[in-house]
Motif scaffolding. Sequence first.
Motif, mmCIF file in Angstrom:
data_model
loop_
_atom_site.group_PDB
_atom_site.id
_atom_site.type_symbol
_atom_site.label_atom_id
_atom_site.label_comp_id
_atom_site.label_asym_id
_atom_site.label_seq_id
_atom_site.Cartn_x
_atom_site.Cartn_y
_atom_site.Cartn_z
ATOM 1 N N THR A 704 -24.455 31.477 15.789
ATOM 2 C CA THR A 704 -25.166 31.204 17.048
ATOM 3 C C THR A 704 -25.250 29.721 17.358
ATOM 4 O O THR A 704 -25.502 29.338 18.503
ATOM 5 C CB THR A 704 -26.589 31.764 16.983
ATOM 6 O OG1 THR A 704 -27.331 31.060 15.966
ATOM 7 C CG2 THR A 704 -26.566 33.253 16.666
ATOM 8 N N THR A 748 -29.798 36.037 29.414
ATOM 9 C CA THR A 748 -28.941 36.308 28.253
ATOM 10 C C THR A 748 -28.258 35.002 27.847
ATOM 11 O O THR A 748 -27.968 34.145 28.681
ATOM 12 C CB THR A 748 -27.878 37.359 28.587
ATOM 13 O OG1 THR A 748 -27.049 36.869 29.643
ATOM 14 C CG2 THR A 748 -28.523 38.664 29.029
ATOM 15 N N HIS A 749 -28.027 34.879 26.538
ATOM 16 C CA HIS A 749 -27.445 33.651 26.002
ATOM 17 C C HIS A 749 -26.174 34.010 25.224
ATOM 18 O O HIS A 749 -26.228 34.771 24.253
ATOM 19 C CB HIS A 749 -28.447 32.943 25.075
ATOM 20 C CG HIS A 749 -29.751 32.627 25.751
ATOM 21 N ND1 HIS A 749 -29.979 31.465 26.434
ATOM 22 C CD2 HIS A 749 -30.897 33.348 25.841
ATOM 23 C CE1 HIS A 749 -31.208 31.457 26.925
ATOM 24 N NE2 HIS A 749 -31.790 32.601 26.573
ATOM 25 N N ARG A 750 -25.063 33.472 25.664
ATOM 26 C CA ARG A 750 -23.788 33.746 25.010
ATOM 27 C C ARG A 750 -23.293 32.481 24.319
ATOM 28 O O ARG A 750 -23.341 31.382 24.886
ATOM 29 C CB ARG A 750 -22.749 34.191 26.054
ATOM 30 C CG ARG A 750 -21.442 34.675 25.441
ATOM 31 C CD ARG A 750 -20.449 35.045 26.521
ATOM 32 N NE ARG A 750 -19.847 33.868 27.146
ATOM 33 C CZ ARG A 750 -19.443 33.802 28.414
ATOM 34 N NH1 ARG A 750 -19.612 34.838 29.216
ATOM 35 N NH2 ARG A 750 -18.885 32.703 28.881
ATOM 36 N N ASP A 752 -20.126 30.573 23.081
ATOM 37 C CA ASP A 752 -18.683 30.525 23.267
ATOM 38 C C ASP A 752 -17.977 29.814 22.137
ATOM 39 O O ASP A 752 -16.807 30.092 21.856
ATOM 40 C CB ASP A 752 -18.344 29.833 24.593
ATOM 41 C CG ASP A 752 -18.736 30.674 25.795
ATOM 42 O OD1 ASP A 752 -18.807 31.916 25.656
ATOM 43 O OD2 ASP A 752 -18.989 30.097 26.873
ATOM 44 N N THR A 764 -22.388 27.112 25.038
ATOM 45 C CA THR A 764 -23.080 28.349 25.400
ATOM 46 C C THR A 764 -23.012 28.572 26.904
ATOM 47 O O THR A 764 -22.733 27.660 27.680
ATOM 48 C CB THR A 764 -24.561 28.309 24.975
ATOM 49 O OG1 THR A 764 -25.225 27.276 25.707
ATOM 50 C CG2 THR A 764 -24.700 28.071 23.490
ATOM 51 N N ARG A 765 -23.284 29.816 27.273
ATOM 52 C CA ARG A 765 -23.476 30.141 28.699
ATOM 53 C C ARG A 765 -24.744 30.971 28.815
ATOM 54 O O ARG A 765 -24.878 32.017 28.166
ATOM 55 C CB ARG A 765 -22.299 30.921 29.274
ATOM 56 C CG ARG A 765 -22.384 31.125 30.794
ATOM 57 C CD ARG A 765 -21.145 31.837 31.328
ATOM 58 N NE ARG A 765 -21.074 31.841 32.788
ATOM 59 C CZ ARG A 765 -21.623 32.779 33.574
ATOM 60 N NH1 ARG A 765 -22.271 33.810 33.020
ATOM 61 N NH2 ARG A 765 -21.501 32.709 34.878
ATOM 62 N N THR A 766 -25.675 30.492 29.600
ATOM 63 C CA THR A 766 -26.948 31.182 29.832
ATOM 64 C C THR A 766 -26.911 31.751 31.236
ATOM 65 O O THR A 766 -26.596 31.035 32.199
ATOM 66 C CB THR A 766 -28.124 30.211 29.664
ATOM 67 O OG1 THR A 766 -28.144 29.742 28.317
ATOM 68 C CG2 THR A 766 -29.439 30.884 29.996
#
Length: 949
Positions: A704, A748-750, A752, A764-766
Amino acid sequence: MECERLTPGSGRLEPRAALSSDAPSLDLNGAWRFRLSPVATVPEDFADPRYDDAAWAELPVPAHWPLHGHGAPAYTNVSYPFPVDPPHVPTENPTGDYRRAFDLPEGWNGGRLRFDGVESYAKVWLNGHELGFTTGSRLPAEFDAGPWLKPGRNVLAVRVHQWSAASYLEDQDMWWLPGIFRDVTLTRSAADVFVHASYEDGRGTLSFDGTGALDLPELGVTGLRPGERVTVAAEPWSAGTPRLYEAVLRAPGETVRLRVGFRTVAIEDGVLLANGRPLLLKGVNRHEFHPLSGRAVTYATMREDVLLMKRHNVNAVRTSHYPPHPAFLDLCDELGLWVIDECDLETHGFGQVGWRNNPSDDPRWEEACLDRMRRMVERDKNHPSVIMWSLGNEAGVGRNLGVMAEWARERDPSRPLHYEGDRSCEHTDVYSRMYASHAEVEAIGRGAEDPLDDPELDARRRAMPFLQCEYAHAMGNGPGGLAEYQELFERYPRLAGGFVWEWIDHGLAHPSLGYAYGGDYGEPVHDGNFVVDGLVFPDRTPSPGLLDLKKVFEPVAFTFSGTSVTVRSKDAFHDLSSLSFSGQVEAEGEPVASFPLEVPAGGGEVKLPALPAGEGERWLTVRAVLARDEPWADAGHEVAWAQVPIDVPYPGREDLRVSPRRTFPPAVREAPAKASAGRPGREAPVPLDGGEIQVGGAVFDPVTGRLTRLFGLDADGPRLELWRAPIDNDRYSGAEFRWRLLGLHRLTHRVDAVEPGDTLTVRTRTAPAATDLGIRATWTWTASGDALDLRVDLVPEGDWTEPIPRLGLALTLPAAPGPVTWYGLGPGEAYPDTGLATRIGRWAATVEEMQTPYVHPQENGHRAAVRWAELAGVRITGDPVFGLTARPWSTAALDAAAHRPDLVPDGRLHLTLDLAQHGIGTAACGPGTLPAYELHARPATFRLRFEPS
């Protein structure tokens, strides 16, 4: 039912002034016998003095019976809690029967029974004889008791109906609380007097209407007869210098003492004047309220209100929306507040049925409307603090308002008339509005407001001064935009200022909820926490909003220029002679120099001494405090202050100015990143057993990219945060709805990429679900000795048309004892358009102390422009600044809470480190956040440093 009749009363004596007389009187307050019935149609046999009330309860008078276990309170703002079918009320009409036995002193003959306040309909018997009935809850009523009094034991019986035809005139945005809630007195005083004390060209003029003779010894007046007029060398009365003279009226059978203040209120060329000088009202609206006793307020409570107002630079009060207890006006006379005295009239709920059958325009209600105006004016006519009569509030338009205005002008031409609900101002002398936007206020100040259809009325209105009888709705966290309103009031002479809504949160003390609001008593119709909208909390603790108001209302202005400061009084009635001035220099929040400032009474430019130079930020703070004890505060009480940077290590200091909003000068807010020269060398990330990544004193999850340990502490985060627990202004403006619809509360939190190298880079992309909106973030972590540097680069994706609540980083650490220490704005909370009361310094508070106890939990406690903060063993430094929120519970828990007891510490320290927040505004009732304080999703870079403290 007889309580449905439109007649305002029967058997009452003519209204008269509230006076202090040496005539005998008997206080009938105390414990009364009480019985509550669910309907109005109960036998009246209890009025018989022989009636056995041994099984009845006891109820204090003054009091409201729902606050003593009989029924329950109910709150509505606009809606009537019964069908709109005037003059009818429900059969289920709570009815309280009261009995009080008292012994008449020997030699007593004659007298009047005086009720100062009963809600809403009272029928009165003395020794079994019906004296009459009265309506008009916040107004006095007197009955002739003389024929029915007898030596020894007497029995007073009163029946009070909660609902009556009069209830249609009393829809005043407050708790519905029936009962005998003001004083009950048997008095042998019958005197009435109307003192006229004007001031012009440095002299006072005195006369009076009534009977007897008037003495005013201090000014050499003896034996003045009714209708005679004398000119005296009087000092004027004003809110800043409330000069009163003791007068004695020798009336038949009694001597009356009253305090006279000489002052004249006038309107010239569209400007409101007092004693020939422009009058700027820095006011608040005040309901009578106490969290334990409702509108049954004590003298001590009233005095506390006035002292708090004075200590926070308030100079005016509107008695929303009814005349207050007469003792409150005595205090305003004595301590100094300008007052708009408002009639006990509001029919707001008729607006929900298209104003059909509105009593304000129905001839059948003329007597009742006029009766309320007469009783207010006659009671309060001798108060110098009362400078305007108000016809009422939010009662629509109609003929009966004209009848009230015509009578008031004839009875008292010395005071202008106020009423907000009619834009044409047909019956008023001032143009009054509620919640007009800054842009509209400016247009009115320039005389460029939209015209009325009627040219004659339009020309008349344009010649009137303008005031905001309600503005800056102080509900929950807020209000924002105060400084911008005040700047307009001070810029345009036509603008006479205004009254912030409102003084106190009407939260009723509750054993499990802390403070209750609408709906907490099971009311089927209610307006929730809209009753909690004050500048002080229910226990009268000042809110951050009141502290900001004090700053905005300061009566002193400071302007810095080079090596001097120019000081001037902003009070047209008061110079600076009552104040002493000083300056202090702080370096990085630590005092390094202090000195007195000799400021002339008339103000002017004052040379500053040589200020010490040195490293780091240096700020000069100048203060104005009371030079001697005043009736409302002790010597040393701070009245005004200003702060200016003198040695800030950022470019552009030649352009620094003091901002009324207490924001940073542009050079500070937009400073480039500090150079890293002199810092220890960087250390590359190190893989650990189990795959974790160590960067300096921090450990990260390899999947993460989030912190798991920070300098040995169990950490979680940071993550990008766009949400805040909605404030009342967010809720009532619709912003919360739009933000939730967008999904900002459930991001949501991705991840990358997690890229170890010379630094640790996490991409990340939020994004909220069900949209194509998102924010890409590149997190760059760099070890530097014991410190850990973080750079976050943010790039929005998609069409973000709505402002967002916040842009920050959320991080949790273990809860730790000890204070939070920070260098930045403090000591209280601050948001983009609030926090005017905060100043740059070094501050310390526990996490608990950093929470602002709003009755309805919401976003709070944000400390702004923080350079560094130390907490839980960690030091966080901004590059250059950040916003800090530290809580013992999560934002989600705060969002879900309905009352303060819902918030329970969860063992973690929840930090939000903000790059920016959306403004506060006043949109719970009024304009939204000004465009300058809106937060929009745009590319941004955020830099922080973490190190062990």
